[in-house]
Design a protein around this motif. Structure first.
Motif, PDB file in Angstrom:
ATOM      1  N   ALA A  75       0.834  -1.201   0.000  1.00  0.00           N
ATOM      2  CA  ALA A  75       0.000   0.000   0.000  1.00  0.00           C
ATOM      3  C   ALA A  75       0.869   1.252   0.000  1.00  0.00           C
ATOM      4  CB  ALA A  75      -0.931  -0.012   1.200  1.00  0.00           C
ATOM      5  N   ALA A  76       1.940   1.227   0.798  1.00  0.00           N
ATOM      6  CA  ALA A  76       2.862   2.363   0.816  1.00  0.00           C
ATOM      7  C   ALA A  76       3.535   2.534  -0.538  1.00  0.00           C
ATOM      8  CB  ALA A  76       3.908   2.162   1.915  1.00  0.00           C
ATOM      9  N   ARG A  77       3.915   1.437  -1.153  1.00  0.00           N
ATOM     10  CA  ARG A  77       4.545   1.486  -2.475  1.00  0.00           C
ATOM     11  C   ARG A  77       3.618   2.088  -3.522  1.00  0.00           C
ATOM     12  NH1 ARG A  77       8.821   0.259  -6.117  1.00  0.00           N
ATOM     13  NH2 ARG A  77      10.626  -0.111  -4.807  1.00  0.00           N
ATOM     14  N   ALA A  78       2.324   1.733  -3.412  1.00  0.00           N
ATOM     15  CA  ALA A  78       1.343   2.185  -4.396  1.00  0.00           C
ATOM     16  C   ALA A  78       0.763   3.563  -4.072  1.00  0.00           C
ATOM     17  CB  ALA A  78       0.204   1.173  -4.495  1.00  0.00           C
ATOM     18  N   ARG A  79       1.193   4.132  -2.938  1.00  0.00           N
ATOM     19  CA  ARG A  79       0.674   5.430  -2.492  1.00  0.00           C
ATOM     20  C   ARG A  79      -0.849   5.392  -2.332  1.00  0.00           C
ATOM     21  NH1 ARG A  79       4.086   9.830  -6.123  1.00  0.00           N
ATOM     22  NH2 ARG A  79       6.152   9.332  -5.277  1.00  0.00           N
ATOM     23  N   LEU A  80      -1.316   4.297  -1.762  1.00  0.00           N
ATOM     24  CA  LEU A  80      -2.749   4.144  -1.479  1.00  0.00           C
ATOM     25  C   LEU A  80      -2.923   3.808  -0.003  1.00  0.00           C
ATOM     26  CD1 LEU A  80      -3.942   1.983  -4.531  1.00  0.00           C
ATOM     27  CD2 LEU A  80      -4.434   4.400  -4.119  1.00  0.00           C
TER      28      LEU A  80
END
Length: 608
Positions: free
Chosen positions: A86-91
């Protein structure tokens, strides 16, 4: 549904431009790039995974690989990897809480086939926005289709793929079964209490064995077991039927169903509980023994007993199911939460050969649990333990249980009289409600039996005065009552989310229990709320206890002009610790909060 976490710090640009379904080699490279694993770990996983194919989601497959985060040693399981992704995807990252999902509304956003294809699940619908949990944050080509179909903005959040898959199946199955049950018949809904008299004569009910109704009831029980509910409430309202669970002493609305479906569910449960399905004009009682399903982790299920109670209301028949689950009931005295002082005194008390031991407190304070745990300990091969109860809360093979039958003129007094002829060693009377029952209990104690019973009073001293109010002579109270345990249940803080509370100090606690003072360390915590505790900040309950031992000094204070204040002063002088002090000690230990203790315990009054 848990509130999505705030977006983390900006992620590497590579994550933003990624497109399509996730593959494990890509995730493995990102983990190595972000410093979560070493190159050696990445090579080892690659060698294992290339040896065979799998249909599992990439996150699930990596989560089962046994990876540990480099430099920290924490496990990189599926949940941890989902949060990282989620952090990687900025979500926002989200853990799905089914208690907060309106299943009926989210099931209308997309079909189950579409949800399974996209590995996405709607979790919230507002007038302008639909929140969708996805396990594929870079496969977003379908988002415009949903926005066009719903005419709402789509807000994506990242969730565990196992949760997305599981709840997609459960939510859509539940919505489908409710709709199927609703379409298969109609129930006449009463508009006023007076019309209940005609209910059952003119109502056309759904078939209680309809497949949709059967599946909805099965889902209800399974979900209640998973949520650690102690009670299930089916409540017909004017326009809708509400389903509520009591969890840790607090009611939570779980789902709403059409009144037609709720009436069919009630009929189904009554049928299984061998109750009169047609009779809706008077209260009924029943019991069901069902089985807990096997756990998701492969743990075996077990038998679960439920006590049923119905009550006619203005809009239909209300049902409450009290759950007695061996997985959640106390198995021994050590798990009750006694303090060291009360535990030692209670063990000495129940080792006595005869006398009356009273457990007191309001309804729902855990009196029956304490008595059952105590009787289990006493019920050895050499001891005959008999009970007379109304109703029998839970079937326990370790002792002999008898149900009060008012219709057959067998109340507590008559039942106790009969038990006296059964050669008992230990007797438990569900409740002393009148002078006749009290006199029978006293007679049993005088003839060499150990008698347990309950009263509804605020504190331990109040139980002694209550017996006097019933008309029991003071000399008999002094001769037979050997101890009184007053108790309450306080919610305990969730260990997963509790935080230190600097607002509560030693001076704060001392002020709450004055004239007593606490000794030892003070480590107060406060509730925060997370998915584990259903966002309440509390998980489970613990007992608070006040033990009055009838010493020679206390017996001397029990005389014809019994003064409760004088008895309380003697008891305090000889070591009685009031309920509020017991609660403050648990606050100091970080187990509960001061607000919870003040809400559940009576104010201190040693002066009378």
């Amino acid at each position: 549904m848990t509130r999505p976490a705030a977006p983390p710090a900006p992620a590497p640009a590579a994550a933003v431009v990624a497109r399509g379904r996730l593959e494990w080699p890509l995730l493995l490279g990102w983990l190595r790039e972000d410093g979560y694993i070493t190159q050696e770990d990445a090579d080892g996983v690659s060698a294992r995974f290339r040896a065979g194919s799998s249909s599992m989601h990439a996150l699930v497959r990596l989560g089962g690989a046994g990876l540990l985060r480099a430099g920290r040693g924490s496990a990189l399981d599926t949940e941890a990897l989902t949060e990282w992704l989620a952090a990687r995807a900025r979500l926002p990252y989200l853990r799905i809480d089914p208690l907060r999902v309106d299943v009926g509304r989210v099931a209308d956003v997309m079909s189950v086939q579409y949800a399974e294809l996209r590995r996405a699940l709607p979790v919230n619908v507002s007038p302008t926005e639909v929140t969708i949990a996805t396990a594929e944050p870079f496969d977003t080509g379908w988002v415009s289709e949903i926005e066009s179909h719903t005419r709402r903005h789509v807000r994506l959040v990242v969730a565990n793929p196992d949760d997305v898959r599981r709840y997609t199946t459960e939510f859509y199955a539940l919505a489908r079964n409710v709709r199927a049950a609703q379409k298969s018949g109609e129930v006449a809904v009463t508009a006023s209490f007076e019309q209940l008299v005609e209910l059952g004569k003119s109502a056309k009910t759904l078939d209680a064995n309809d497949q949709g109704v059967v599946q909805v009831v099965d889902w209800l029980w399974q979900y209640a077991f998973e949520q650690r509910a102690s009670d299930i409430h089916l409540e017909p309202r004017r326009d809708i039927g509400a389903i509520r669970f009591r969890i840790d002493g607090v009611l939570h609305t779980v789902y709403q169903v059409p009144l037609t479906v709720m009436a069919a569910m009630t009929a189904r449960i009554k049928l299984l509980g061998r109750m009169d399905v047609v009779e809706r004009r008077r209260p009924l009682d029943g019991r069901i023994k069902t089985r807990r399903p096997d756990g998701a982790d492969g743990s075996p299920g077990g038998d679960v007993e439920m006590r049923l109670s119905t009550l006619p209301t203005a809009f239909g028949e209300k049902m409450v199911m009290r759950i007695f689950d061996p997985e959640t009931t106390v198995k021994g005295l050590s798990a009750l939460g006694f303090g060291a002082n009360e535990s030692k005194g209670w063990q000495e008390l129940i080792a006595r050969p005869h006398g009356i031991i009273l457990v007191t407190g309001p309804t729902g304070s855990g009196k029956t649990t304490t008595l059952y745990a105590t009787l289990k300990q006493l019920a050895t091969e050499e001891v005959n333990v008999c009970t007379i109860e109304d109703p029998i809360e839970m079937i326990e093979p370790a002792f002999n249980q008898t149900q009060v039958q008012p219709a057959l003129d067998m109340g507590f007094a008559e039942g106790l009289r009969a038990l006296m002829r059964q050669d008992p060693d230990v007797i438990m009377v569900g409740e002393i409600r009148d002078l006749e029952t009290a006199e029978m209990a006293i007679q049993a104690a005088l003839t060499g039996h150990l008698v347990f019973s309950t009263l509804h009073t605020n504190d331990a001293v109040g139980a002694v005065t209550r017996l006097a109010d019933l008309g029991v002579p003071s000399y008999l109270i002094a001769a037979t009552v050997i101890g009184v345990l007053a108790q309450r249940l306080a919610r305990t803080l969730c260990p997963a989310c509790k935080q230190r509370d600097d607002a509560v100090t030693r001076d704060t606690l001392d002020a709450a229990v004055r004239p007593w003072r606490l000794s030892g360390g003070v480590r107060p915590y406060k509730p925060v709320g997370c998915l584990e505790c259903r966002h309440t900040g509390y998980r489970g309950r613990a007992g608070l206890y006040e033990l009055l031992l009838m010493s020679e000094g206390a017996r001397a204070a029990v005389h014809p002009s019994l003064d409760a204040a004088a008895l309380r002063r003697v008891a305090v002088k000889e070591g009685l610790r009031p309920l509020r002090l017991a609660g403050a000690m648990k606050v100091a230990e970080g187990l509960t909060t001061l607000e919870e203790v003040l809400r559940n315990t009576p104010a201190l009054d040693i002066a009378g």
